[in-house]
Each structure stands twice: as C-alpha cells, then as structure tokens.
Scaffold this active site. Structure first.
Site, PDB file in Angstrom:
ATOM      1  N   GLY A 248      29.858  71.167  20.025  1.00 31.57           N
ATOM      2  CA  GLY A 248      28.883  70.482  20.880  1.00 31.57           C
ATOM      3  C   GLY A 248      29.576  69.729  22.013  1.00 31.57           C
ATOM      4  O   GLY A 248      29.116  69.748  23.160  1.00 31.57           O
ATOM      5  N   ASP A 249      30.681  69.071  21.703  1.00 30.72           N
ATOM      6  CA  ASP A 249      31.433  68.339  22.735  1.00 30.72           C
ATOM      7  C   ASP A 249      31.960  69.313  23.793  1.00 30.72           C
ATOM      8  O   ASP A 249      31.962  69.019  24.995  1.00 30.72           O
ATOM      9  CB  ASP A 249      32.629  67.603  22.116  1.00 30.72           C
ATOM     10  CG  ASP A 249      32.209  66.682  20.975  1.00 30.72           C
ATOM     11  OD1 ASP A 249      31.037  66.262  20.952  1.00 30.72           O
ATOM     12  OD2 ASP A 249      33.061  66.404  20.107  1.00 30.72           O
TER      13      ASP A 249
HETATM   14  N1  LIG Z   1      28.892  80.114  14.839  1.00 29.92           N
HETATM   15  C1  LIG Z   1      28.924  80.092  16.177  1.00 29.92           C
HETATM   16  N2  LIG Z   1      29.156  81.244  16.862  1.00 29.92           N
HETATM   17  C2  LIG Z   1      29.179  81.249  18.216  1.00 29.92           C
HETATM   18  N3  LIG Z   1      28.947  80.168  18.985  1.00 29.92           N
HETATM   19  C3  LIG Z   1      28.688  78.986  18.365  1.00 29.92           C
HETATM   20  C4  LIG Z   1      28.677  78.899  16.923  1.00 29.92           C
HETATM   21  N4  LIG Z   1      28.428  77.601  16.596  1.00 29.92           N
HETATM   22  C5  LIG Z   1      28.288  76.922  17.766  1.00 29.92           C
HETATM   23  N5  LIG Z   1      28.430  77.763  18.828  1.00 29.92           N
HETATM   24  C6  LIG Z   1      28.307  77.415  20.256  1.00 29.92           C
HETATM   25  O1  LIG Z   1      28.536  76.034  20.438  1.00 29.92           O
HETATM   26  C7  LIG Z   1      27.326  75.372  20.868  1.00 29.92           C
HETATM   27  C8  LIG Z   1      27.245  73.992  20.271  1.00 29.92           C
HETATM   28  O2  LIG Z   1      27.222  74.088  18.855  1.00 29.92           O
HETATM   29  P1  LIG Z   1      26.317  73.174  17.932  1.00 29.92           P
HETATM   30  O3  LIG Z   1      26.837  73.340  16.531  1.00 29.92           O
HETATM   31  O4  LIG Z   1      24.888  73.501  18.155  1.00 29.92           O
HETATM   32  O5  LIG Z   1      26.600  71.714  18.505  1.00 29.92           O
HETATM   33  P2  LIG Z   1      26.775  70.312  17.733  1.00 29.92           P
HETATM   34  O6  LIG Z   1      28.219  70.323  17.254  1.00 29.92           O
HETATM   35  O7  LIG Z   1      26.539  69.298  18.784  1.00 29.92           O
HETATM   36  O8  LIG Z   1      25.782  70.301  16.603  1.00 29.92           O
HETATM   37  C9  LIG Z   1      26.199  76.325  20.442  1.00 29.92           C
HETATM   38  O9  LIG Z   1      25.033  76.125  21.230  1.00 29.92           O
HETATM   39  C10 LIG Z   1      26.858  77.677  20.704  1.00 29.92           C
HETATM   40  O10 LIG Z   1      26.849  77.980  22.092  1.00 29.92           O
HETATM   41  O1  LIG Z   2      31.058  59.674  16.266  1.00 27.30           O
HETATM   42  P1  LIG Z   2      30.522  60.610  15.201  1.00 27.30           P
HETATM   43  O2  LIG Z   2      29.068  60.893  15.356  1.00 27.30           O
HETATM   44  O3  LIG Z   2      30.902  60.143  13.816  1.00 27.30           O
HETATM   45  O4  LIG Z   2      31.230  62.001  15.434  1.00 27.30           O
HETATM   46  C1  LIG Z   2      32.632  62.098  15.444  1.00 27.30           C
HETATM   47  C2  LIG Z   2      33.068  63.484  15.130  1.00 27.30           C
HETATM   48  O5  LIG Z   2      32.458  64.348  16.055  1.00 27.30           O
HETATM   49  C3  LIG Z   2      33.419  65.183  16.666  1.00 27.30           C
HETATM   50  O6  LIG Z   2      33.653  64.638  17.951  1.00 27.30           O
HETATM   51  C4  LIG Z   2      32.911  66.591  16.738  1.00 27.30           C
HETATM   52  O7  LIG Z   2      31.603  66.597  17.327  1.00 27.30           O
HETATM   53  P2  LIG Z   2      30.745  67.909  17.522  1.00 27.30           P
HETATM   54  O8  LIG Z   2      31.123  68.869  16.412  1.00 27.30           O
HETATM   55  O9  LIG Z   2      29.317  67.439  17.478  1.00 27.30           O
HETATM   56  O10 LIG Z   2      31.104  68.439  18.881  1.00 27.30           O
HETATM   57  C5  LIG Z   2      34.679  65.071  15.843  1.00 27.30           C
HETATM   58  O11 LIG Z   2      35.841  65.209  16.586  1.00 27.30           O
HETATM   59  C6  LIG Z   2      34.554  63.688  15.252  1.00 27.30           C
HETATM   60  O12 LIG Z   2      35.162  63.620  13.994  1.00 27.30           O
END
Ligand SMILES: Nc1ncnc2c1ncn2[C@@H]1O[C@H](COP(=O)(O)OP(=O)(O)O)[C@@H](O)[C@H]1O
Ligand SMILES: O=P(O)(O)OC[C@H]1O[C@](O)(COP(=O)(O)O)[C@@H](O)[C@@H]1O
Length: 304
Positions: A248-249
């Site tokens: 997500g980041d």
């Molecule tokens: N299993 C995966 N395969 C391919 N792309 C992925 C996968 N998981 C995440 N992504 C990509 O990364 C983006 C962010 O992932 P997501 O898990 O939804 O974010 P967050 O970590 O904020 O919950 C997704 O919208 C997609 O584009």
């Molecule tokens: O501040 P929070 O919500 O505890 O999240 C921190 C965690 O999220 C992350 O930034 C990863 O975030 P995402 O998977 O949502 O991109 C990790 O590096 C970190 O451990």
C-alpha cells in the site's frame, strides 16, 4: 519536495516459517530486518523513482539507530526527531498466510512533538507532505489533523494514509490523495462492499467529502481510482507473492511521485499499481527495475 511523516516508524522483522504452530516452538527458515513504517516506505520507493523526498518522524534507542543507519546507507535524506524511548519492532510472519504483529510504539513527550512540528517551518509552496500510519503513545488522535494548518500556511499539499474518523476528519481540508484499502473503506462507512460498483459508490463519497484523488486498493484484486465523473480499474500484475508488507505504501509512492512530475492522475494511478505489485513480488520493497518490468504487465481501464 516531498516530505514523508512517519509518526511511528518500525523495524520490520520479517520471519519465514514453513508453518506457524501456535503454542509450540517454531524455527525460522529465514529472517530479515528492514527499516519500516508507512512514510519511510513511501520515501524508499520514491528514491527508486528518482523523486527526492525527506523522511520525517520520531526515532529513538538502538532500534531508531538501526533505521537511521539503514536510511543513510540508502542515501535517503532524513530529518528524524530524536526521542528518549525505543522505536518499535513489528513482527511479520510469513507462513502459508501472512500474520503481522505491530507494536504500539514508544511514548512521545510534548517537547519531542513540538520539536518535530518545527520541521514544517521549512515547507515551501507546492511541496507535498505524506502523513502515514499509526500514532505512537502520547500523541493526540488529532496529531495529523493538527499538522494541516502548518502545511497549508505554506501553500503545500498533504496526503493522508490513516484509518477511521482520523481520516474522515481531514477530508474537508482537501487531501491530494487518500488510499484506503477495500476493508478500510467498508469500515469507514460501516457497510459491506460486494462489488467494484460498491467500491466506486463509497469511494466517491470520499471525493464528495473533499479528497482530491481517491484510490481504493484491493490487494491481489488490483485497485480502483475514482474521479468526479469516472472510475478506473487497475489490474494486479501476475507474479509470485513474496512479501506484501509495504504494498500500500508503494502504491502511494508511485502515485505521488508520478503526480508531482506529470499532474496526470491516470499515469500516476498506473505507476501506483506497478509499485504496489512490484513490492509484493519482492522480499524487501521493490527496486526500480522490478517496477519498470511490472508496469508493462498492468492495464488500467475505465470502469462503467
Ligand atoms: N497479491 C498481489 N498480487 C499483485 N499485486 C498486489 C498483490 N497484493 C497487493 N498488490 C498491489 O498492491 C496494491 C496495494 O495492496 P493492498 O494490500 O491493497 O494495500 P494495503 O497494504 O494498504 O492494504 C494493490 O492494489 C495491488 O495493486
Ligand atoms: O503504523 P502501522 O499502522 O502500525 O503500520 C506500520 C506497518 O506498516 C508498514 O508500513 C506496511 O504498510 P502497508 O503494508 O500497508 O503498505 C510496515 O512497514 C509497518 O510495519
């Protein structure tokens, strides 16, 4: 310039296991310690995209020193505020499923918070401040919201990646981008989202409430971008998932870094999808080479 704010950085301790056996002794098959926290991840991906950024936030103790050293090694500019207590360690277990155990984080004193706020005096018009992640102890729930007047005083923009009421409260101040995932979007409105059409309906509410751009990520199902009169679907690239921490980041970094250069939401969304998928296919965050390769395999289409 882009500034990232990580109020609660972490060492991400990523542990590989064949299988997680609760209540028994488990042996790791691999382990790696990475500098983490949402804004720090955004800065690390921006660096891959050759987009300058400065990482702001709080770091303390031996864990804070690890993060500072890792970012220096990557030649990533930082202006991290020193604190008395230790930065947290977040545990990421990779077995058949991914399990995350995130720390609460250290206590931040009022003086440390004030010292941090002084960094925002440097802002200039057209800078962007990306504020992401949980808040450590001692900081008020309104910590991010309270930074907005300090940002807007300099005619700079902000991006916010947080959840719940704290996110909703910032919308009237027109964040450049918000990116809830589909679960976070459902929780914001206390609804179930059963289709892409549902996601567009509720994503558009965030626009109506003031956000300038809304992305909704859906992990392996791709992502949606909702604009005033249209919606777009970006595919998740095909590939072997290695570690989805930071996806997500990475998506936020791809969008913000490209938007800073082009002001083109569609190109920015495409790059956001590429960075998100590329990170899931990597042990650490994605490299530029991986992002460029994955970009070619993603399609962005209008969703009706
Ligand atoms: N299993 C995966 N395969 C391919 N792309 C992925 C996968 N998981 C995440 N992504 C990509 O990364 C983006 C962010 O992932 P997501 O898990 O939804 O974010 P967050 O970590 O904020 O919950 C997704 O919208 C997609 O584009
Ligand atoms: O501040 P929070 O919500 O505890 O999240 C921190 C965690 O999220 C992350 O930034 C990863 O975030 P995402 O998977 O949502 O991109 C990790 O590096 C970190 O451990």
């Amino acid at each position: 310039m882009i500034y990232t704010v990580t109020a609660n950085p972490s060492i991400d301790y990523v542990i590989g296991l064949d299988q997680l056996n609760i209540g028994l002794v488990n042996r790791m098959t691999s382990d790696v310690k990475l500098p983490g926290g949402k804004g720090i991840n955004v800065s690390r991906i921006l660096k891959q995209l050759d987009t300058p950024s400065t990482a702001l936030g709080f770091v303390g103790g031996f864990t804070g020193e690890f993060i500072q050293a890792a970012l220096e090694q990557d030649e990533l500019p930082t202006n991290l505020t020193p604190i008395k207590e230790d930065t947290r360690i977040n545990v990421k277990l990779k077995a058949a499923e991914e399990t995350e155990i995130n720390g609460q984080g250290p206590h931040i004193s009022a003086a440390e918070a004030e010292q941090f706020r002084q960094n925002l005096d440097e802002l200039q018009a057209d800078d962007t401040v990306v504020m992401s992640g949980s808040l450590p102890q001692g900081l008020p729930e309104t910590f991010y919201k309270d930074l907005i007047p300090l940002i807007q005083k300099h005619h700079a923009q902000f991006v916010i990646d947080t959840t719940g009421q704290a996110l909703l409260d910032t919308l009237p101040d027109h964040p450049l981008l918000v990116k809830p995932n589909n679960h976070e979007l459902a929780a914001l409105f206390n609804v179930e989202l059963n289709s892409k059409a549902d996601i567009v309906t509720y994503g558009r509410k965030l626009l109506d409430m003031g956000a300038q751009h809304v992305l909704v990520s859906m992990a392996g199902d791709g992502a949606m971008m909702i604009t005033k009169d249209k919606a777009y679907f970006g595919t998740a690239a095909p590939g072997e998932v290695k570690n989805s921490v930071g996806a997500g980041d990475s998506m936020i970094a791809g969008f913000v870094g490209t938007f800073a250069k082009t002001h083109d939401p569609l190109k920015s969304f495409h790059m956001g999808c590429a960075c998100g998928s590329a990170t899931t296919f990597s042990e650490d965050l994605a490299t530029r080479a991986k992002i460029d390769a994955v970009y070619q395999t993603i399609t962005v289409t209008e969703f009706n």
